[in-house]
Design a protein around this motif. Sequence first.
Motif, PDB file in Angstrom:
ATOM      1  N   VAL B  23     -28.440 -43.422  17.018  1.00 53.94           N
ATOM      2  CA  VAL B  23     -29.567 -43.920  16.719  1.00 53.94           C
ATOM      3  C   VAL B  23     -30.726 -44.388  17.674  1.00 53.94           C
ATOM      4  O   VAL B  23     -30.156 -44.949  18.903  1.00 53.94           O
ATOM      5  CB  VAL B  23     -29.456 -45.386  15.925  1.00 53.94           C
ATOM      6  CG1 VAL B  23     -30.646 -45.980  15.466  1.00 53.94           C
ATOM      7  CG2 VAL B  23     -28.708 -45.065  14.778  1.00 53.94           C
ATOM      8  N   ALA B  25     -33.171 -46.535  18.856  1.00 59.01           N
ATOM      9  CA  ALA B  25     -33.856 -47.784  18.443  1.00 59.01           C
ATOM     10  C   ALA B  25     -35.007 -47.919  19.049  1.00 59.01           C
ATOM     11  O   ALA B  25     -36.111 -48.372  18.270  1.00 59.01           O
ATOM     12  CB  ALA B  25     -32.804 -48.946  18.802  1.00 59.01           C
ATOM     13  N   LYS B  49     -37.998 -53.542  16.723  1.00 60.07           N
ATOM     14  CA  LYS B  49     -38.836 -54.747  17.378  1.00 60.07           C
ATOM     15  C   LYS B  49     -37.906 -55.734  17.882  1.00 60.07           C
ATOM     16  O   LYS B  49     -38.035 -56.232  19.155  1.00 60.07           O
ATOM     17  CB  LYS B  49     -39.375 -55.579  16.068  1.00 60.07           C
ATOM     18  CG  LYS B  49     -40.779 -54.975  14.982  1.00 60.07           C
ATOM     19  CD  LYS B  49     -40.833 -55.747  14.108  1.00 60.07           C
ATOM     20  CE  LYS B  49     -40.002 -56.391  12.959  1.00 60.07           C
ATOM     21  NZ  LYS B  49     -39.499 -55.332  12.129  1.00 60.07           N
ATOM     22  N   THR B  50     -36.643 -56.141  17.151  1.00 59.69           N
ATOM     23  CA  THR B  50     -35.653 -57.033  17.966  1.00 59.69           C
ATOM     24  C   THR B  50     -35.133 -56.097  19.198  1.00 59.69           C
ATOM     25  O   THR B  50     -34.942 -56.979  20.115  1.00 59.69           O
ATOM     26  CB  THR B  50     -34.653 -57.118  16.867  1.00 59.69           C
ATOM     27  OG1 THR B  50     -35.116 -57.969  15.773  1.00 59.69           O
ATOM     28  CG2 THR B  50     -33.647 -58.020  17.431  1.00 59.69           C
ATOM     29  N   THR B  51     -34.785 -55.177  19.270  1.00 54.20           N
ATOM     30  CA  THR B  51     -34.350 -54.538  20.270  1.00 54.20           C
ATOM     31  C   THR B  51     -35.300 -54.441  21.287  1.00 54.20           C
ATOM     32  O   THR B  51     -34.842 -54.706  22.476  1.00 54.20           O
ATOM     33  CB  THR B  51     -34.237 -53.071  19.903  1.00 54.20           C
ATOM     34  OG1 THR B  51     -33.268 -52.722  18.682  1.00 54.20           O
ATOM     35  CG2 THR B  51     -33.185 -52.284  21.062  1.00 54.20           C
ATOM     36  N   GLU B 162     -39.403 -63.044  14.420  1.00 51.96           N
ATOM     37  CA  GLU B 162     -39.790 -63.270  13.222  1.00 51.96           C
ATOM     38  C   GLU B 162     -39.431 -64.721  12.969  1.00 51.96           C
ATOM     39  O   GLU B 162     -38.716 -65.094  12.121  1.00 51.96           O
ATOM     40  CB  GLU B 162     -38.610 -62.424  12.217  1.00 51.96           C
ATOM     41  CG  GLU B 162     -38.765 -61.061  12.235  1.00 51.96           C
ATOM     42  CD  GLU B 162     -38.141 -60.138  11.382  1.00 51.96           C
ATOM     43  OE1 GLU B 162     -37.711 -60.785  10.307  1.00 51.96           O
ATOM     44  OE2 GLU B 162     -38.009 -59.107  11.202  1.00 51.96           O
ATOM     45  N   HIS B 194     -42.845 -59.044  10.035  1.00 51.90           N
ATOM     46  CA  HIS B 194     -43.441 -57.944   9.207  1.00 51.90           C
ATOM     47  C   HIS B 194     -44.284 -58.443   8.130  1.00 51.90           C
ATOM     48  O   HIS B 194     -44.535 -57.967   7.054  1.00 51.90           O
ATOM     49  CB  HIS B 194     -42.229 -57.082   8.612  1.00 51.90           C
ATOM     50  CG  HIS B 194     -40.861 -57.814   8.154  1.00 51.90           C
ATOM     51  ND1 HIS B 194     -39.616 -57.381   8.468  1.00 51.90           N
ATOM     52  CD2 HIS B 194     -41.166 -59.107   7.449  1.00 51.90           C
ATOM     53  CE1 HIS B 194     -38.938 -58.206   7.908  1.00 51.90           C
ATOM     54  NE2 HIS B 194     -39.622 -59.182   7.342  1.00 51.90           N
TER      55      HIS B 194
HETATM   56  N1  LIG Z   1     -26.254 -53.627  18.086  1.00 49.55           N
HETATM   57  C1  LIG Z   1     -26.559 -52.048  17.274  1.00 49.55           C
HETATM   58  N2  LIG Z   1     -25.409 -51.481  17.172  1.00 49.55           N
HETATM   59  C2  LIG Z   1     -26.016 -50.263  16.554  1.00 49.55           C
HETATM   60  N3  LIG Z   1     -27.120 -50.048  16.170  1.00 49.55           N
HETATM   61  C3  LIG Z   1     -28.229 -50.964  16.365  1.00 49.55           C
HETATM   62  C4  LIG Z   1     -28.011 -52.115  16.817  1.00 49.55           C
HETATM   63  N4  LIG Z   1     -28.877 -53.000  16.752  1.00 49.55           N
HETATM   64  C5  LIG Z   1     -29.934 -52.384  16.269  1.00 49.55           C
HETATM   65  N5  LIG Z   1     -29.454 -51.236  15.901  1.00 49.55           N
HETATM   66  C6  LIG Z   1     -30.450 -50.111  15.146  1.00 49.55           C
HETATM   67  O1  LIG Z   1     -31.465 -50.090  16.043  1.00 49.55           O
HETATM   68  C7  LIG Z   1     -32.647 -49.939  15.071  1.00 49.55           C
HETATM   69  C8  LIG Z   1     -33.553 -50.896  15.498  1.00 49.55           C
HETATM   70  O2  LIG Z   1     -33.099 -52.185  15.025  1.00 49.55           O
HETATM   71  P1  LIG Z   1     -33.887 -53.509  15.359  1.00 49.55           P
HETATM   72  O3  LIG Z   1     -32.895 -54.668  15.040  1.00 49.55           O
HETATM   73  O4  LIG Z   1     -34.413 -53.341  16.640  1.00 49.55           O
HETATM   74  O5  LIG Z   1     -35.054 -53.359  14.227  1.00 49.55           O
HETATM   75  P2  LIG Z   1     -36.177 -54.546  13.887  1.00 49.55           P
HETATM   76  O6  LIG Z   1     -37.231 -53.861  14.108  1.00 49.55           O
HETATM   77  O7  LIG Z   1     -35.845 -55.894  14.642  1.00 49.55           O
HETATM   78  O8  LIG Z   1     -35.703 -54.664  12.355  1.00 49.55           O
HETATM   79  P3  LIG Z   1     -36.015 -56.070  11.382  1.00 49.55           P
HETATM   80  O9  LIG Z   1     -37.181 -56.084  11.008  1.00 49.55           O
HETATM   81  O10 LIG Z   1     -34.824 -55.550  10.293  1.00 49.55           O
HETATM   82  O11 LIG Z   1     -35.281 -57.207  12.211  1.00 49.55           O
HETATM   83  C9  LIG Z   1     -32.149 -49.913  13.594  1.00 49.55           C
HETATM   84  O12 LIG Z   1     -31.818 -48.769  13.163  1.00 49.55           O
HETATM   85  C10 LIG Z   1     -30.728 -50.500  14.055  1.00 49.55           C
HETATM   86  O13 LIG Z   1     -29.822 -50.304  12.715  1.00 49.55           O
END
Ligand SMILES: Nc1ncnc2c1ncn2[C@@H]1O[C@H](COP(=O)(O)OP(=O)(O)OP(=O)(O)O)[C@@H](O)[C@H]1O
Lengths: 350, 315
Positions: B23, B25, B49-51, B162, B194
């Motif tokens: 993935v 991210a 976003k979180t990443t 969030e 979001h």
């Molecule tokens: N620790 C991890 N191990 C494997 N994959 C991860 C991990 N953390 C995030 N991902 C993947 O990375 C991608 C981005 O995740 P992220 O949490 O950054 O999204 P987000 O924009 O914060 O989503 P949300 O709105 O649901 O919080 C997703 O596909 C998620 O499955």
Amino acid sequence: MPDRRPPHPLAELTRTRFLEFVREPEALFWVFAFPILLAFALGIAFRTQAPQPIPVGVVQQDGGEAVLRKLRASDGLAPRVLARDEVDVALRNGRVHLVVEPGRGATPPTYRYDRTRPESRLARLAVDEALQRADGRRDVWSARDELVVTPGSRYIDWLIPGLLGMNVMSTGLWAIGFTVVQARTRKLLKRFVATPMSRGQYLLSHMLARLAFLVLEVGALVTFAWLVFGVPINGSLVTLAAVCLLGALSFAGLGLLVASRARTVEAVSGLLNVVMLPMWILSGVFFSSENFPDVVQPLIQALPLTALNQALRSVMIDGASWTALGVQAGVLTAWGVLSYLVALKIFRWQ
Amino acid sequence: MIASVVPGPALRCAGLVKRYGAVLAVDGLDLEVRRGECFGLLGPNGAGKTTTIEILEGLLAPDAGDVEVLGRSWARDSRHLRERLGIQLQETFFSDKLSVEEILRLFRSFYPRGRDVDTVLAMVELESKRRAWFGKLSGGQKQRLAVACALVGEPELLFLDEPTTGLDPQSRRQLWALLERYRADGGTILLTTHYMEEAEVLCDRVAIVDRGRVIALGTPRELIASLGADHVVEFAVEDGATPPSLDSLRVLAGVRDARREHEGFAITTSEVHRVVPALLDALDTAGHRLSMLTTHSATLEDVFVALTGRHLRDA
Ligand SMILES: Nc1ncnc2c1ncn2[C@@H]1O[C@H](COP(=O)(O)OP(=O)(O)OP(=O)(O)O)[C@@H](O)[C@H]1O
Ligand SMILES: [Mg+2]
């Protein structure tokens, strides 16, 4: 509005650890009530009793009556008649410790017993003496018996320091292992490292919070043992407290190490059992670790619980002072310091 | 608030990449957050976003890219930065059996300077819950406590992941008001959300993130203006006859663009008063019967849909 007197991080971390713990009723049970219940049960089971007559069996056949009469004449024995098919079962479940098969005519009797059981060997000596005397054997001389009761020599006197050591170990490992792993699964550790918090202080606070309980935990068990079973503390209370303190710090360090990587509560429970079980068995909690072969003794002596139990027994039974406990103190310190340092190094904060 | 003497942006990152196995991210992401602004990362679930925010917070190491926060780098100045940032993670569960006040005191103790606990309690309006255990708080109260813990060190830069997810509209508005006050004192905010409405209300600038990349950047007003139309007309027709083609819709008077939606169609336009009569006419002629017709002002959601063909909520 700035704070004039900001709280100290180590004090706050320790305080919150402590509060979390006292607000957990189950934890309080395992720390305070369980060891006391265990001490009570074991104290009752192994209480000192007047010597009991030894139960032995006589096989029902010709000549049985005569043997039975001779055995009855001795007051240290409690003989009973057994049918031939009862013999094996009675021996196996300890209803009798030895069975006499009367000889036919001039043939001497046969003794059936298990040589590995001390009470059976004792029964053989007593039965043999009773029968031989009845048939005319005379003693060459007879010794004078001088009966003494050594203070601190009862099983309970020996057991209580072991239980104390075991309790210091298990509460330390469980309390720390659980709270750390729970904080990790709740992402609380990650939140903490997002602040300027010192990681070393976080780990240290777990060790310090343990000490707050120690006083209560040790005090409860020692007081109970003293009141109910009259278990003495022959050494000084200060030395006893110092030994407990060192033991608690040592196991707190080990607890941090065990919890340093585990991601789930299940994983840490498994690890804790792997760490504790060998020490329960090897470190002389319920029976002396001298029973194990010489080759494993160096290993056993290096275990922290062995060191703690030895030190506690030295203080409580022998009245040893701090100076006599150098080796044990060294072992405990080494475990505590090394575990803490390794834990700090390999700790998984997220 | 101690104003930093160093000029330049509050935060800058370039070429961020983060992989989790197969993935991707975060996929080459650039951002710049100015001092004193509220910057929003808007994107669907899994957008990264979180990443991204955790990399910026120094909690995750990127596989590639540079990060500069308050003019400093995580590698050299992490202690300095930790004292100046306030962070709220997407999810944190404090100890259930500690009270609000105890938790705040603990977090306050980590910072060499900051606000006192009473002040922060008042800011997030949790004074009445001061002695309540964390485990007994409602979702919104827990969320407010998380923000309080981020504010207690009097941060120059606030990261919120969030912050209002799961809150009722009233709690959400309370939190928005709190963040406005923090801004008014000169603070900088980077938040993810979001909720397009939240981004429109709070953020000076928004980056729309999808699949680990920034696909649009600007003020909410600019982004909506980029649609070239400020209204959306949505409609659906009853099953049966073949549905109208997009081309037949695009030629109607006043239509800027037309696209398919879940159950029907969406038309963007600046002239609702011309589009609606023309649409009704055309449908009538083709023998379609309307089952639904609504119009609304264009939002960031419409921008996202126009850019990706997907909705924020179900992307
Ligand atoms: N620790 C991890 N191990 C494997 N994959 C991860 C991990 N953390 C995030 N991902 C993947 O990375 C991608 C981005 O995740 P992220 O949490 O950054 O999204 P987000 O924009 O914060 O989503 P949300 O709105 O649901 O919080 C997703 O596909 C998620 O499955
Ligand atoms: Mg997220």
